[in-house]
Motif scaffolding. Structure first.
Motif, short mmCIF file in Angstrom:
data_model
loop_
_atom_site.label_atom_id
_atom_site.label_comp_id
_atom_site.label_asym_id
_atom_site.label_seq_id
_atom_site.Cartn_x
_atom_site.Cartn_y
_atom_site.Cartn_z
N THR A 44 66.91 39.55 47.02
CA THR A 44 65.32 39.86 46.06
C THR A 44 64.35 40.01 47.27
N GLU A 45 64.00 41.75 46.63
CA GLU A 45 63.28 41.73 47.21
C GLU A 45 61.15 41.66 46.75
N GLN A 46 60.13 41.30 46.97
CA GLN A 46 59.28 41.20 46.33
C GLN A 46 57.94 42.39 47.03
N HIS A 47 57.38 41.99 45.89
CA HIS A 47 56.28 43.57 45.78
C HIS A 47 54.56 42.59 45.36
N GLU A 48 53.63 42.52 46.17
CA GLU A 48 52.96 42.21 45.40
C GLU A 48 51.90 43.66 45.67
N PHE A 49 50.94 43.51 44.71
CA PHE A 49 50.41 45.36 44.38
C PHE A 49 48.70 44.63 44.34
N VAL B 98 52.46 45.55 49.39
CA VAL B 98 52.98 44.74 50.27
C VAL B 98 54.51 44.10 49.86
N SER B 99 55.93 45.42 50.22
CA SER B 99 56.69 44.61 50.18
C SER B 99 57.56 43.38 51.30
N SER B 100 58.65 42.69 50.85
CA SER B 100 59.34 41.61 51.89
C SER B 100 59.68 41.33 51.03
N LEU B 101 61.46 40.81 52.55
CA LEU B 101 62.11 40.11 51.45
C LEU B 101 62.09 39.10 51.17
N THR C 80 54.27 47.80 54.26
CA THR C 80 53.10 47.84 53.37
C THR C 80 52.78 49.73 52.95
N ALA C 81 52.21 49.57 52.10
CA ALA C 81 51.92 51.27 51.62
C ALA C 81 51.02 51.34 50.67
N VAL C 82 50.58 52.42 50.37
CA VAL C 82 49.65 53.33 49.81
C VAL C 82 49.81 54.06 48.49
N ARG D 56 41.68 42.82 45.04
CA ARG D 56 42.09 41.69 44.67
C ARG D 56 43.35 41.75 44.04
N LEU D 57 44.54 41.00 44.06
CA LEU D 57 46.12 40.78 43.62
C LEU D 57 46.01 40.85 42.28
N CYS D 58 46.99 42.29 41.52
CA CYS D 58 46.62 42.58 40.58
C CYS D 58 48.68 42.00 39.63
N VAL D 59 49.35 42.66 40.19
CA VAL D 59 50.79 42.63 40.26
C VAL D 59 51.38 41.71 40.92
N VAL D 60 52.31 41.22 40.69
CA VAL D 60 53.74 40.15 40.98
C VAL D 60 54.90 40.46 41.12
N GLU D 61 55.77 41.41 42.17
CA GLU D 61 56.99 42.05 41.03
C GLU D 61 57.83 41.13 41.89
N GLU D 62 59.56 40.64 41.18
CA GLU D 62 60.65 40.62 42.86
C GLU D 62 61.68 41.68 41.75
N GLN D 63 62.24 42.24 42.63
CA GLN D 63 63.54 43.08 42.45
C GLN D 63 64.94 42.28 43.01
N ASP D 64 65.46 41.79 41.66
CA ASP D 64 67.03 41.35 42.28
C ASP D 64 68.00 42.61 42.66
N ILE D 65 68.63 43.51 43.82
CA ILE D 65 69.65 43.97 43.72
C ILE D 65 70.96 43.73 44.10
N VAL D 66 71.94 43.72 43.71
CA VAL D 66 73.17 43.47 44.19
C VAL D 66 73.78 44.06 45.30
N TYR D 67 74.72 44.11 46.01
CA TYR D 67 75.26 44.85 46.95
C TYR D 67 77.31 44.54 47.83
N ARG D 68 77.81 45.58 47.65
CA ARG D 68 79.10 44.87 47.40
C ARG D 68 79.01 46.00 48.30
N SER D 69 80.51 45.87 49.69
CA SER D 69 80.92 46.77 50.78
C SER D 69 82.31 47.35 49.87
#
Length: 289
Positions: free
Chosen positions: A131-136, A111-114, A21-23, A141-154
């Motif tokens: 995929t990370e999920q962020h709820e603002f 609030v960010s979560s995996l 959680t961040a503010v 009151r819930l305002c924004v729900v965002e999902e970010q898709d990040i690709v990682y390679r080794s």
């Protein structure tokens, strides 16, 4: 004889970071700064007004100590960074639902979560799609729900990229909505600063060329997404974006002429970023009301 690399799933089988959680007080300064970078005639929003969609990326920023950065400029470690050896990262796309507008000048909570971590097989081998999920929220009151898709390679390997960016002016597209732009290194540097993005591919030409195989600094994927949403913001200013889904398909490079294009239909629009090399570097579908 060198040993074969371990499958990516072996590194992340037990990886399960908890939510964070961040503010942020959402001050008006970052909006005014990005408005200047985009050459808008004034700030896109003032204190008390609705934050333009996706401009939440100017807030909740993390500034790790300089010694905590890796050789590529990204943080070497992070709560949602998978424990892969010699990790390479690419923002692939995302989705956003805008339930209520975030208001500038009012404290907001994120609030960010995996949401998921899935190993996939690509043309160049295994990749991990995170995929990370962020709820603002504001005032509970819930305002924004965002999902970010990040690709990682080794493993550090230069990708297959064109020999050089196409700096020729592209033919005028037929799309009803258009926004031409030729991003230069100064624009990319300023956007990096506004989003706390120290990845060297966006401002360090020798690193981008010699270490990662790009012909020039790379235009930020999030910047392409923001530019696509400039089209409904400018052409239907009385509307409010409700939902967005976007994909970042091919890189665009500093010095290239690009056109952000949009085709509206009723309360939705198909958006894309085109250059002389490629018609769909980035694509998005947006609904608004």
């Amino acid at each position: 004889m060198p040993s074969s690399p371990l499958p990516l799933g072996s590194y992340v089988g037990s990886w399960a970071p908890g939510p964070v959680t961040a503010v942020d007080d959402l001050p008006a300064g970052p909006v005014a700064a990005l408005s200047a970078v985009l050459d808008l005639p004034g700030a896109a929003a003032e204190s008390g007004a609705a934050l333009p969609p996706l401009w939440q990326w100017l807030y909740f920023l993390a500034w790790p100590p300089h010694q905590a950065l890796g050789v590529d400029g990204h943080p070497a470690h992070g709560h949602f960074m998978p424990p892969l050896p010699d990790r390479q990262r690419m923002w692939a796309g995302g989705r956003c639902e805008f339930v209520h507008p975030l208001r500038l000048g009012d404290a907001a909570e994120r609030v960010s979560s995996l949401k998921s971590a899935t190993v996939k097989e690509g043309r160049t081998g295994e990749m991990l799609l995170v995929t990370e999920q962020h709820e603002f929220r504001q005032h509970g009151r819930l305002c924004v729900v965002e999902e970010q898709d990040i690709v990682y390679r080794s493993g550090r390997a230069a990708g297959q990229h064109p020999a050089g960016p196409d700096a020729t002016t592209i033919p005028s597209p037929a799309d009803p909505w258009q926004l031409p732009l030729q991003p230069d290194p100064a624009l990319l540097f300023r956007f990096s600063a506004l989003t706390a993005n120290a990845h060297r591919i966006h401002y360090d030409s020798p690193y981008a060329q010699h270490e990662e195989g790009y012909p020039a600094p790379v235009v930020h994927g999030p910047l392409l997404a923001l530019l696509m949403l400039e089209l409904p913001r400018r052409h239907v200013p009385g509307s409010r974006v409700r939902a967005l889904s976007y994909r970042l398909r091919r890189p665009v490079f500093a010095g290239e002429h690009l056109a952000v294009c949009g085709t509206p239909a009723d309360s939705r629009a198909d958006l894309r970023v085109a250059t002389g090399r490629e018609q769909r570097h980035a694509t998005a579908k947006v609904t608004y009301a």
